[in-house]
Enzyme design. Structure first.
Site, PDB file in Angstrom:
ATOM      1  N   VAL A  46       0.863  -1.182   0.000  1.00  0.00           N
ATOM      2  CA  VAL A  46       0.000   0.000   0.000  1.00  0.00           C
ATOM      3  C   VAL A  46       0.898   1.230   0.000  1.00  0.00           C
ATOM      4  O   VAL A  46       1.683   1.436   0.937  1.00  0.00           O
ATOM      5  CB  VAL A  46      -0.935   0.013   1.221  1.00  0.00           C
ATOM      6  CG1 VAL A  46      -1.759   1.296   1.253  1.00  0.00           C
ATOM      7  CG2 VAL A  46      -1.852  -1.202   1.197  1.00  0.00           C
ATOM      8  N   CYS A  47       0.808   2.033  -1.049  1.00  0.00           N
ATOM      9  CA  CYS A  47       1.714   3.172  -1.235  1.00  0.00           C
ATOM     10  C   CYS A  47       0.987   4.479  -0.949  1.00  0.00           C
ATOM     11  O   CYS A  47       0.335   5.056  -1.820  1.00  0.00           O
ATOM     12  CB  CYS A  47       2.282   3.164  -2.654  1.00  0.00           C
ATOM     13  SG  CYS A  47       3.297   1.719  -3.004  1.00  0.00           S
ATOM     14  N   LEU A  48       1.102   4.933   0.286  1.00  0.00           N
ATOM     15  CA  LEU A  48       0.581   6.228   0.714  1.00  0.00           C
ATOM     16  C   LEU A  48       1.707   6.972   1.407  1.00  0.00           C
ATOM     17  O   LEU A  48       2.530   6.362   2.106  1.00  0.00           O
ATOM     18  CB  LEU A  48      -0.605   6.054   1.662  1.00  0.00           C
ATOM     19  CG  LEU A  48      -1.886   5.499   1.042  1.00  0.00           C
ATOM     20  CD1 LEU A  48      -2.922   5.273   2.138  1.00  0.00           C
ATOM     21  CD2 LEU A  48      -2.439   6.454  -0.012  1.00  0.00           C
TER      22      LEU A  48
END
Length: 229
Positions: free
Chosen positions: A93-95
């Site tokens: 998950v790329c945040l």
């Protein structure tokens, strides 16, 4: 008072794990018990209604660094998912607040992170957080095509494995609020963290007695207890 950074992170993780089992966020079910390795958790996330992931059952893994909560955990989808903010190769998950050490703050707890993960399934974050370029392009330019692909991938990879799981998911759908409401809640949480950071408040760690459940956070926001200024 807990002495030592190692003891602190284990103490907080144990309290957060207990809270997750006692009162998991909506759409989330704790997975395997983390009694053998407290640094690696597994959570089952049910795709929110009204999204292309509706009906999907996704395994999400949360891996904590030894200096948590001073550094962010790594959150990955073990179940394949077609999404702008999820790396199609690794499931990461790329945040920004999870991947940029300068944006992480220990105000974030596991239940809040999971709320954001659920929110992403309803509404991706497109402001610099898109790792899957194809999915991001289709979401912005050809929304119906994006939704068709996401639904197909959900049916292929995230269908409930058993009638019992399907029944459990159905029961969960009956009691959960609207997906858009959770999406709005997550955006307000993220704005609140940004406000704390900009005001110079440094949250190094939060006592377990002050960790709030998702329901409590929602009630405080509805009551105006946290007002973004």
């Amino acid at each position: 008072m807990v002495a030592g950074g190692g003891a602190l992170h284990l103490w907080r993780l144990e309290r957060e794990l207990d809270g997750l089992w006692a009162d998991p966020p909506e759409w989330c079910v704790p997975g395997a018990d983390a009694t053998e390795d407290r640094l690696r958790w597994q959570v089952v996330v049910v795709g929110p209604e009204g999204s292309p992931y509706d009906g999907g059952v996704f395994t999400v893994r949360v891996e904590f660094p030894r200096d948590y909560p001073f550094k962010a955990p790594k959150v990955t989808f073990a179940t394949k998912v077609y999404h702008p903010n999820v790396d199609p190769r690794t499931g990461l998950v790329c945040l920004d607040f999870l991947t940029d050490k300068n944006l992480w703050t220990s105000v974030w707890t596991v239940d809040k992170i999971l709320l954001v993960v659920v929110s992403l399934l309803h509404e991706p974050v497109m402001d610099g957080g898109a790792i899957n370029r194809e999915a991001a392009y289709l979401y912005k330019r050809k929304r119906l095509v994006y939704e068709e692909i996401a639904r197909a991938k959900t049916r292929e990879h995230a269908s409930a494995a058993s009638p019992e799981e399907s029944s459990s998911s159905s029961e969960k759908k009956e009691r959960r609020p609207s997906s858009r409401g959770v999406s709005q809640l997550c955006r307000r949480l993220m704005r609140r963290v940004a406000s704390l950071r900009s005001s110079g408040i440094s949250a190094c760690w939060v006592p377990a007695s002050r960790l709030l459940s998702a329901d409590k956070i929602s009630a405080m926001l509805d009551a105006g207890a946290w007002t973004h200024r």
